[in-house]
Design a protein around this motif. Sequence first.
Motif, short mmCIF file in Angstrom:
data_model
loop_
_atom_site.label_atom_id
_atom_site.label_comp_id
_atom_site.label_asym_id
_atom_site.label_seq_id
_atom_site.Cartn_x
_atom_site.Cartn_y
_atom_site.Cartn_z
N ALA A 242 0.56 -15.01 29.19
CA ALA A 242 0.86 -16.25 29.91
C ALA A 242 2.27 -16.73 29.58
CB ALA A 242 -0.16 -17.32 29.55
N VAL A 243 2.61 -16.71 28.29
CA VAL A 243 3.94 -17.18 27.87
C VAL A 243 5.02 -16.33 28.52
CG1 VAL A 243 5.48 -17.35 25.87
CG2 VAL A 243 3.13 -18.22 25.72
N ARG A 244 4.75 -15.03 28.55
CA ARG A 244 5.72 -14.11 29.17
C ARG A 244 5.91 -14.47 30.65
NH1 ARG A 244 3.65 -9.91 26.62
NH2 ARG A 244 2.33 -9.30 28.36
N PHE A 245 4.80 -14.67 31.34
CA PHE A 245 4.86 -14.99 32.77
C PHE A 245 5.62 -16.30 33.01
CE2 PHE A 245 3.39 -16.84 36.72
CZ PHE A 245 3.34 -15.75 37.60
N ILE A 246 5.31 -17.29 32.19
CA ILE A 246 5.96 -18.61 32.35
C ILE A 246 7.47 -18.49 32.19
CG2 ILE A 246 6.18 -20.91 31.32
CD1 ILE A 246 3.16 -20.52 30.44
N ASP A 305 7.35 -21.68 22.75
CA ASP A 305 8.16 -21.96 21.55
C ASP A 305 9.63 -21.61 21.78
OD1 ASP A 305 5.47 -22.00 20.81
OD2 ASP A 305 5.98 -21.62 18.70
N ALA A 306 9.86 -20.45 22.40
CA ALA A 306 11.25 -19.98 22.55
C ALA A 306 12.05 -20.95 23.41
CB ALA A 306 11.25 -18.60 23.18
N PHE A 308 11.54 -24.16 23.70
CA PHE A 308 11.78 -25.38 22.91
C PHE A 308 12.92 -25.17 21.92
CE2 PHE A 308 7.92 -27.34 24.47
CZ PHE A 308 8.24 -28.68 24.41
N THR A 309 12.87 -24.06 21.18
CA THR A 309 13.91 -23.88 20.17
C THR A 309 15.27 -23.71 20.85
OG1 THR A 309 13.20 -21.57 20.11
CG2 THR A 309 12.48 -22.96 18.31
N ARG A 310 15.28 -23.09 22.02
CA ARG A 310 16.54 -22.93 22.72
C ARG A 310 17.07 -24.29 23.18
NH1 ARG A 310 15.37 -19.67 27.34
NH2 ARG A 310 15.82 -21.40 28.75
N PHE A 311 16.16 -25.13 23.77
CA PHE A 311 16.59 -26.44 24.28
C PHE A 311 17.07 -27.34 23.14
CE2 PHE A 311 15.68 -30.82 25.83
CZ PHE A 311 16.49 -30.82 26.96
N CYS A 312 16.39 -27.21 22.00
CA CYS A 312 16.71 -28.11 20.88
C CYS A 312 17.93 -27.65 20.10
CB CYS A 312 15.52 -28.24 19.95
SG CYS A 312 14.17 -29.15 20.70
N ALA A 313 18.31 -26.40 20.27
CA ALA A 313 19.44 -25.87 19.50
C ALA A 313 20.67 -26.74 19.76
CB ALA A 313 19.71 -24.42 19.90
N GLY A 314 21.27 -27.24 18.68
CA GLY A 314 22.48 -28.04 18.82
C GLY A 314 22.21 -29.47 19.25
N LYS A 315 20.93 -29.86 19.38
CA LYS A 315 20.65 -31.23 19.79
C LYS A 315 20.18 -32.04 18.57
CE LYS A 315 19.86 -30.79 24.69
NZ LYS A 315 20.16 -29.34 24.84
N ARG A 316 20.70 -33.29 18.53
CA ARG A 316 20.31 -34.16 17.42
C ARG A 316 18.88 -34.66 17.63
NH1 ARG A 316 23.87 -38.96 16.91
NH2 ARG A 316 24.52 -38.67 19.07
N ALA A 317 18.54 -34.88 18.87
CA ALA A 317 17.22 -35.48 19.09
C ALA A 317 16.73 -35.18 20.50
CB ALA A 317 17.28 -36.99 18.90
N GLN A 331 2.62 -33.61 18.89
CA GLN A 331 2.15 -32.99 17.64
C GLN A 331 2.52 -31.51 17.62
OE1 GLN A 331 -2.01 -33.73 16.93
NE2 GLN A 331 -1.84 -35.87 17.59
N ALA A 332 2.30 -30.85 18.74
CA ALA A 332 2.58 -29.41 18.79
C ALA A 332 4.07 -29.14 18.63
CB ALA A 332 2.08 -28.85 20.12
#
Lengths: 727, 496
Positions: A242-246, A305-306, A308-317, A331-332
Amino acid sequence: MAERSFASEVKLLRLGEGEQFRGEGILAVTKALLQSGVSYVAGYQGAPISHLMDVLTDANDILQELGVRFEHSASEATATATLGASVNYPLRGAVTFKSTVGTNVASDALANLASGGVTGGALLIVGEDYGEGSSIMQERSHAFAMKSQVWLLDPRPNLPSIVNAVEQGFELSEASNTPVMLELRIRACHVHGSFTAKANKRPAFTLKDAIEAPLRDVNRIVLPPASYLHEQEKISRRWPAAVRFIQERGLNEFFAADAQEFGIVLQGGLYNAVLRALELLGLADAFGNSAIPLYVLNVTYPLVDAEFTRFCAGKRAILLVEEGQPDFIEQAVNSMLRKADVQTRVHGKDLLPMAGEYTGAVVVKAVARFVESYAPQLLAGRELPLAARPAPLPALPNGDPKVFAIQQAAAEVQPRPPSFCTGCPERPIFTAMKLIERELGQHHVSCDIGCHLFSILPPFNIGATTMGYGLGWAGASAFNTRETDKRTISIMGDGGFWHNGLTSGVGNAVFNQTDNLLLVVDNGYSAATGGQDLPSSRAANTLRNTNNPIEKAVRGVGVDWVRTVDNTYSLERMRDALRDALTTKQKGPKVIVAQSECMLNKQRRIRPLIKKRIAGGERVVRERFGIDPETCTGDHSCIRLSGCPSLTVKPNPDPLRRDPIATVIDSCVGCGLCGEVAHAAVLCPSFYRAEIINNPSRWDRFKARLRGAVIGWLQARIERRLEGLAA
Amino acid sequence: MTPRAQGERSSGRAITIAILAMGGEGGGVLADWLVDLAESNGFVAQTTSVPGVAQRTGATIYYLELFPAAAIPAGAQPVLGLSPVPGEVDIVIASELMEAGRALQRGLVTADRTTFIASTHRVYSMTERTAMGDGRVDSDKLLAGGRAAARRFVSADFGLLAERAGSLIGPALYGALAASDALPFSRAQFEDTVRRAGVGVNASLQAFGAGYDAATQASLPAEPEKPVPAVGPRLAALAQRIALEFPAAARPTLQAAILRLADYQDVAYAQHYLELLQPLRAARADLLDETARHLALWMSYEDTIRVADLKTRRSRFQRVGGEVKLAGDQQLDINEFMHPRLEEIADTLPAPVGRWLLATRWARSCVEPFTRKGRIVRTSSIRGYLLLYAIASLRGMRRRSLRFQVEHERIGQWLATVARLAGTHPELALEVARSQRLIKGYGDTHARGWGNYQRLVAVLPRLQAAPHGAQQLRDLSQAALADDTGQALEKLLAAA
């Protein structure tokens, strides 16, 4: 017969490739199903997805052409179990119901379906009845997706996105062998918009193919050891697929992802609210061009997850805009970023309210606070929109006169909850219960779901609990003791009765030897959800089997004491039946079936017929009630025992009186309750029933002439007595 | 903000419209017309609502956004909102006055941009309707709030206009919207959508026109003041007496009173009324006026004779015909719902006979079987009419009836109390006078009201000595009208 005819909407389902669809969100979903080559659709009606069911009911010929089977399921559990057809066969199927009430009922089937997984695409379209105007408990469908590990789509609330979500949902389901839930908020279901249609598709593999060449696979059945295998498979194979497809198909969307060192993550369904907030703050234009990075979760479960970590990279918040509670996504995300050692701060329910609908005003307030704390210069020199400013203080009489006047006006406003319609046949049932209460004292009343639940509100104030659809009698099952002769009353609508009340209520009461009373409101339709037919409906229905009496069903499961009152407007009969049931020496379960047709549907049915008969010169008598203003003293007892929308108050025409008088307005359908109440409760002689004779016969006209002569002569005498008093 | 993002963003915003209505009123149709109006005239339109159970007469909001297609860059689509944001609404339409108040409560109407179209008619809420007295909210406050909040406030009784046109309120409001010029569409464009919808077009267009005209007229027509009811020659002498003996301020009430009592019984009865009022001639203006009003009401208590009298009049037949909108070729039958009990029969009999009937078990049991069920009397038939006419004719012996004696004894005591307190405790006297309003209705309702009244009178000596006695009595009166179980009154009496 549903409340509305959907003949014109059905035409929309026939639109071909490239044609423009203009209509409601839930109809767009219906069209999208046909474009996706669905083989079968099932569901249980209820706002906001009733229209999907109603349109498909009226679209039977289109469905037959395409080889699509459509069922009105007995319940949401039935609907979800219907998806069992996609377990072994490459058949696309969709079911729909109101959530979370329907999801609750469906969850047994959903868990079994999700455990074994599916071969053909299986889509659950849930109408999320959350927030303002909702009629149900405020919970989230999200929990069901997490619990059973089915994927949850929450598309942006515009028609092209919603239609895409349907098509992609099937593909995602097939790619990951997992059922997919498509969550549509109530406003998205009812939104009017447009999209470019595709041609309808007849499925390559049909129901007939499956029936004629059955397949089975023990590994898809929930029984050890396969059930252990399923759990492993969900984690090791289906989830990653599913994650791959998304990711590959870009189901989630990024806008201006690198524009700032902070950003907003949002559920797809809240996209328009967030965009409007940014527009009001001068941070986006009307076409979705945002100055703030946005990560739009059109899939809210599973999270990727990937991404999220990409979007958050370099972001303070980031600000996470997630409606409803618990804050599952927040929570997740916190856990996910912590594990990946990403230091981006996660804001969410600290700036947004923990509970309640995220309306435009709520979102703009939170987004403003978020931007203010990370980039105040973006808002500098600009007045905040009204909705983002702090609420004004209560104005004093000597303060700003305008603010004071507005607050004074607002203070006059009273809540206006839904109530029984004009002429509703359920109202007299509750009037009878009020009258019986005067005789026998109060009883414990356990309610169900349906129109009858409005009786908990004024003027009736009847009912202590409601435990769910069809669970009216089950909700009173503890009150079963020999220590008292006093009985409890439970209520069920015919909708709830057939949904599960026959087994969980009546069967249970028989088996456990209850001595209490069940009152079934049999109005001939699933009235609260839009007037759909039921097994006990009296209407002839070419597609379904109707005319199965409730009394027969009740006797069938073993109730001996059953009374059917086939005219609920007769207060006397209703009251006598209630008195009988509550005082009889006979032990055992008692059931009263209170039977009169839903007035909303009846009027819709008979009005055109009556019009036609009058136009054709037939003698037709219309009845309506009225109140003599001189004799009404303005006590309003009649309203307290009825509450009919047509029975209201108006200013007193009497120069010496002040209290408003009761009046019957022209919407009265002459159901007769007013007269019955006036008699049964010995109220007041002000009520009259007017009979308006259309196309009077010769006998009518002769009588009128005779009466006119006699009565007119006597009336002239009265006038002579009064002559010279008034000027 | 990055220059790139700024450069990409275009100007322009949606026109926002909120419609506050009640389920079943046709707010959805109005929204549909607006969508059609916009889409047919170069706009992209979006509408949504939360009908749910609100369609069953509850309050609900329809929300629309319109965006000019010409302002949309190629390949772009406007992102339109799904719910109104306070402060960001261009047009608010309220189908009823309390719903207009709800728009204010939600902050949807703001002075910088909102054109606020509201119908001034009232659809009373359940709380207002079930009150035992007057539970209506203050319409003037709602109107004042609307005027204060809006950039432009357009109000009229669109409900009445629609009714006159034989249509629903939707088209009338739609006409007012067209007239307000708040939308960039012409009247003809508005009307075309109504034609395209194709249902009840003529009536809809008529209501549309009425709404249009009402909205273009600057202000509301003022409510006509209640005139002093004029009396005819047979009451001229009494009217003169009023002019001579009573202050001018009391004239409207007194004249209405003598008219009512002469109509109720005869001229002598009206004269008797003025005599009863003599002791209060010099009382405070409000006390005299209120006592006069309540005395007239009490003296014209509703007995079977009165009810039969009113129901048999020609004017009543005509009024019913008007109320049911009787057309020329239709005929009308009128059926009354009567439930005379033993008590009412005894009340109408000469006092000694009535008392005897009530007190004699065998006599009661002879009559009671005939009073157990309510009766439907068809006044429009000769038989039914004659029955009521005969009962009305008992007026001649009313003065000897049991009810008359009982009521006049009660009136005498009440009036004496008012007169006694008028000099020393005028405020309290006023409240005593007003407490007559508790005694109203028929049967059980009347008995309950009388019971409440007696309980109030019982505490009078205490209130007379108390510093805020008048206020306390007013509170007790209100408590008596708070519910029909007597709980509120009970609680307050226990606390006092």
